[in-house]
Every structure is written in C-alpha cells, then in structure tokens.
Design a protein around this motif. Structure first.
Motif, PDB file in Angstrom:
ATOM      1  N   PRO A  33       0.830  -1.215   0.000  1.00 30.90           N
ATOM      2  CA  PRO A  33       0.000   0.000   0.000  1.00 30.90           C
ATOM      3  C   PRO A  33       0.863   1.262   0.000  1.00 30.90           C
ATOM      4  O   PRO A  33       1.932   1.300   0.612  1.00 30.90           O
ATOM      5  N   LEU A  34       0.394   2.270  -0.715  1.00 35.90           N
ATOM      6  CA  LEU A  34       1.135   3.522  -0.759  1.00 35.90           C
ATOM      7  C   LEU A  34       1.234   4.132   0.640  1.00 35.90           C
ATOM      8  O   LEU A  34       0.269   4.118   1.404  1.00 35.90           O
ATOM      9  N   GLN A  35       2.385   4.678   0.929  1.00 32.44           N
ATOM     10  CA  GLN A  35       2.602   5.338   2.209  1.00 32.44           C
ATOM     11  C   GLN A  35       2.845   6.822   1.965  1.00 32.44           C
ATOM     12  O   GLN A  35       3.744   7.192   1.220  1.00 32.44           O
ATOM     13  N   ALA A  36       2.038   7.645   2.621  1.00 33.23           N
ATOM     14  CA  ALA A  36       2.199   9.091   2.502  1.00 33.23           C
ATOM     15  C   ALA A  36       3.195   9.597   3.539  1.00 33.23           C
ATOM     16  O   ALA A  36       3.240   9.109   4.666  1.00 33.23           O
ATOM     17  N   THR A  37       3.974  10.584   3.147  1.00 26.32           N
ATOM     18  CA  THR A  37       4.905  11.255   4.053  1.00 26.32           C
ATOM     19  C   THR A  37       4.293  12.579   4.483  1.00 26.32           C
ATOM     20  O   THR A  37       3.877  13.382   3.635  1.00 26.32           O
ATOM     21  N   GLY A  85      -4.013   5.702  -8.329  1.00 27.84           N
ATOM     22  CA  GLY A  85      -5.013   6.639  -7.826  1.00 27.84           C
ATOM     23  C   GLY A  85      -5.813   6.038  -6.687  1.00 27.84           C
ATOM     24  O   GLY A  85      -6.039   6.682  -5.651  1.00 27.84           O
ATOM     25  N   GLN A  86      -6.210   4.771  -6.848  1.00 27.55           N
ATOM     26  CA  GLN A  86      -6.935   4.098  -5.770  1.00 27.55           C
ATOM     27  C   GLN A  86      -6.035   3.912  -4.554  1.00 27.55           C
ATOM     28  O   GLN A  86      -6.489   4.030  -3.407  1.00 27.55           O
ATOM     29  N   GLY A  87      -4.754   3.646  -4.799  1.00 28.66           N
ATOM     30  CA  GLY A  87      -3.814   3.532  -3.690  1.00 28.66           C
ATOM     31  C   GLY A  87      -3.706   4.828  -2.903  1.00 28.66           C
ATOM     32  O   GLY A  87      -3.597   4.821  -1.668  1.00 28.66           O
ATOM     33  N   MET A  88      -3.748   5.964  -3.607  1.00 27.55           N
ATOM     34  CA  MET A  88      -3.759   7.249  -2.923  1.00 27.55           C
ATOM     35  C   MET A  88      -4.999   7.406  -2.063  1.00 27.55           C
ATOM     36  O   MET A  88      -4.931   7.837  -0.903  1.00 27.55           O
ATOM     37  N   PHE A 119     -10.433   8.892  -8.606  1.00 26.09           N
ATOM     38  CA  PHE A 119     -10.992   9.983  -7.797  1.00 26.09           C
ATOM     39  C   PHE A 119     -12.351  10.415  -8.335  1.00 26.09           C
ATOM     40  O   PHE A 119     -13.257  10.746  -7.563  1.00 26.09           O
ATOM     41  N   LYS A 120     -12.486  10.399  -9.641  1.00 28.35           N
ATOM     42  CA  LYS A 120     -13.783  10.738 -10.245  1.00 28.35           C
ATOM     43  C   LYS A 120     -14.852   9.759  -9.790  1.00 28.35           C
ATOM     44  O   LYS A 120     -16.010  10.150  -9.535  1.00 28.35           O
ATOM     45  N   ALA A 121     -14.477   8.500  -9.634  1.00 27.37           N
ATOM     46  CA  ALA A 121     -15.434   7.462  -9.241  1.00 27.37           C
ATOM     47  C   ALA A 121     -15.975   7.672  -7.835  1.00 27.37           C
ATOM     48  O   ALA A 121     -17.071   7.187  -7.517  1.00 27.37           O
TER      49      ALA A 121
END
Length: 327
Positions: A33-37, A85-88, A119-121
C-alpha cells in the motif's frame, strides 16, 4: 444449434476465466500500500521511484500529494495509473475520514493524471488549467495512452480512460486563483507554457508548502520535450519569489532547501539553451552538436540516458525558432 450454443458458452466461459486470471494476476503483483509522508500540519505527499515508468514500478515514478482540512481533502495530482489513484485514496482514508472534495491537476502528462478516474469514481471534483482541454484531446494523448496500455499492462489497460476536468480554470497570463477550505488558504498559480501548455502550481499558504508539478525536479534530469525553456526559467523565478518553506517537485524528494535544489533544474535548462543556441548560430547539425557537448556534469544523474538526447533535440528546435524571431 445446440452444439453452436454450447460452443458460444464455452468461449464466453473461457473469456471469463481469462479476465478473472488477469485480475488475479494484477492483485498478486500489487505493490505494498502507498505510504504518505507528512510534510507539515496539513500537507502529505507520495514520492515516486526514480526512473522511467514501467510495468515493474507500476508507473509509480512521479509525485502527488494532498492537504487535509477540517472540511475536506484537496489532492494535487493523481499519479500514473488508476490503481495508483486508488492507492492514494486508500492511503488518505487511513489518515483522515474527511471527504476527498477536490483534485488539482498540475498538467496532462500521463504520469500525473491517469489516476484521476479513481478519484472521479468517488465524486471528487477535478480542476485543471483550461489549456489542458486541448492537450487532452490531442492525437498525442491517444498515442501515449496506447503506448502505456502496452508498456504498463495490467496497470494501464482498455479500462483506463483520459478524464477531463470538471472545472477548466481560465487565467490571465501569469495569474492565480485563490480559494479556502476548512480554514486552509490555497493559491493556484498559472505557469502554463513552460513545461507544458497547462502547468499549474499550488501553494498552501498556511503551511508555506508549494506543489510545483514538473516545474522542477530534485536529483534527476528533467523531461524537457516540447517545453518552452525560456518561459520555464521565468517560472522558476516566480517559484523562488514565493519563498516556500518546502516544495514538492513533480519528481524526486520534497525539498526544505528550495533555492538550492532549484539550481539543478535551472542550471540544466540554461546549459541546454547555451549549448544548443551556439550550435544553431554556427549552423551545426544537431547530431554533430550533441556529440560535441560535454555532458559529464549530468551524465550520472537518473533519467539522463532516456531523457537527455530528447531534451537536447527539443531545445535545439526551440533555439531555431527563437533565432527566426530575432529582429
């Protein structure tokens, strides 16, 4: 007739099996999974890998980010595939339950907006520079989509689509648009016609954090194909004038020493212009000019191999155009 019907059913069954197998294969090689900093009180970002987009890195080679406010989330760029995008979205959900209200696209290059359909979804509103409308509908956009479907399968496939903005933003040249959400003040700055026709930067005033898009790159050679480097250098001056405490480039690590880290992009663009301008003035053919240039200062940087010759060729043509405009 019964035999034919059975054959049709068999074909559809096998198609279903193949589709299921591809979906299973995609999920089996799904990255962590994407990890945000977290960069500041409100701002987080995702840093892509160094290098070109590939199936191996799932197209994750650019940056994106988001800003959490008390009334919702504002996203800047959506990465290079719907899966990213979904990962975000999943990563944002792990940090806040605030709704994702708005997506700002820095420009319509594939590695920055193919995640927009995810994101549109979920109902997010997408904003982009009005000049992006032409970029999105150009033949080159369809050619790039076909190339990415081949090179980034299964992360980009026949279900990947090019998503237009819900709101196309019109600016006076060099203008800006301000808005506020949940007490956080935002400025969208028009720097279109530099790296692309539709460049946008986003400044988060409360935190003094700038999302610069592809106006600068940290630690790697920029992509210059089709750019206006003279306008780009002017845009870098505007970026510096903002005096951000931190800046997120389109590629590479976020910077707390913005003026220092801008130097690579500025010096590289200046060097390209100087070398190619000399070649044009001396009527030296491009291939000969390219071989004669000392590239040693940049040759060991990431992306030099795939990008530098294309960059130089683009700037050579740009300098030819500029030479014709001189009185």
């Amino acid at each position: 007739m019964a035999v034919r019907l059975q054959a049709v059913r068999t074909v559809w069954l096998w198609r279903a099996v193949v589709v299921a197998a591809l979906a299973l294969a995609a999920s089996a090689v799904q990255a962590e999974p994407l990890q945000a900093t977290k960069l500041s009180e409100h701002v987080h970002y995702f840093q892509g890998a160094v290098g070109q987009a590939s199936a191996a890195n799932q197209g994750f080679m650019s940056n994106a980010g988001f800003v959490v406010t008390s009334e919702g989330v504002v996203v800047f760029d959506t990465l290079g595939t719907p899966a990213l995008g979904q990962g975000m979205i999943d990563a944002i959900r792990r940090i806040t339950d605030q709704p994702i209200r708005r997506v700002i696209l820095s420009h319509y290059h594939a590695d920055h907006f193919y995640g927009a359909q995810s994101f549109k979804a979920i109902g997010a509103e997408i904003w982009a520079h009005a000049a992006g409308r032409a970029s999105l509908t150009a033949d080159l956009a369809q050619q790039r989509l076909a190339q990415r479907r081949a090179d980034l399968f299964p992360w980009v496939d026949e279900n990947t689509r090019l998503v237009p903005a819900d709101r196309w933003l019109a600016f006076d040249p060099g203008g800006e648009l301000r808005f506020e959400l949940g007490g956080v003040r935002f400025r969208l700055l028009d720097v279109g016609g530099a790296h692309s026709p539709e460049d946008l930067m986003m400044f988060v005033e409360n935190d003094a954090v700038l999302f610069a898009g592809d106006l600068y790159f940290t630690g790697r050679v920029p992509f210059v194909g089709g750019a206006n480097t003279r306008a780009w250098l002017r845009a870098l001056g505007r970026l510096t004038a903002l005096s951000p405490a931190m800046a997120v480039p389109g590629h590479g690590a976020a910077s707390r020493h913005v003026a220092d880290d801008l130097r690579l992009t500025r010096d590289y663009l200046t060097y390209l212009r100087d070398q190619m301008a000399r070649a044009v003035e001396e009527l030296t053919p491009f291939d000969e000019a390219y071989r004669a240039v000392d590239w040693s200062r940049y040759a060991k940087l990431p992306a030099f191999g795939p990008a530098n010759r294309l960059n130089a060729s683009s700037v050579y043509l740009e300098m030819e155009r500029e030479s014709l405009q001189k009185p």
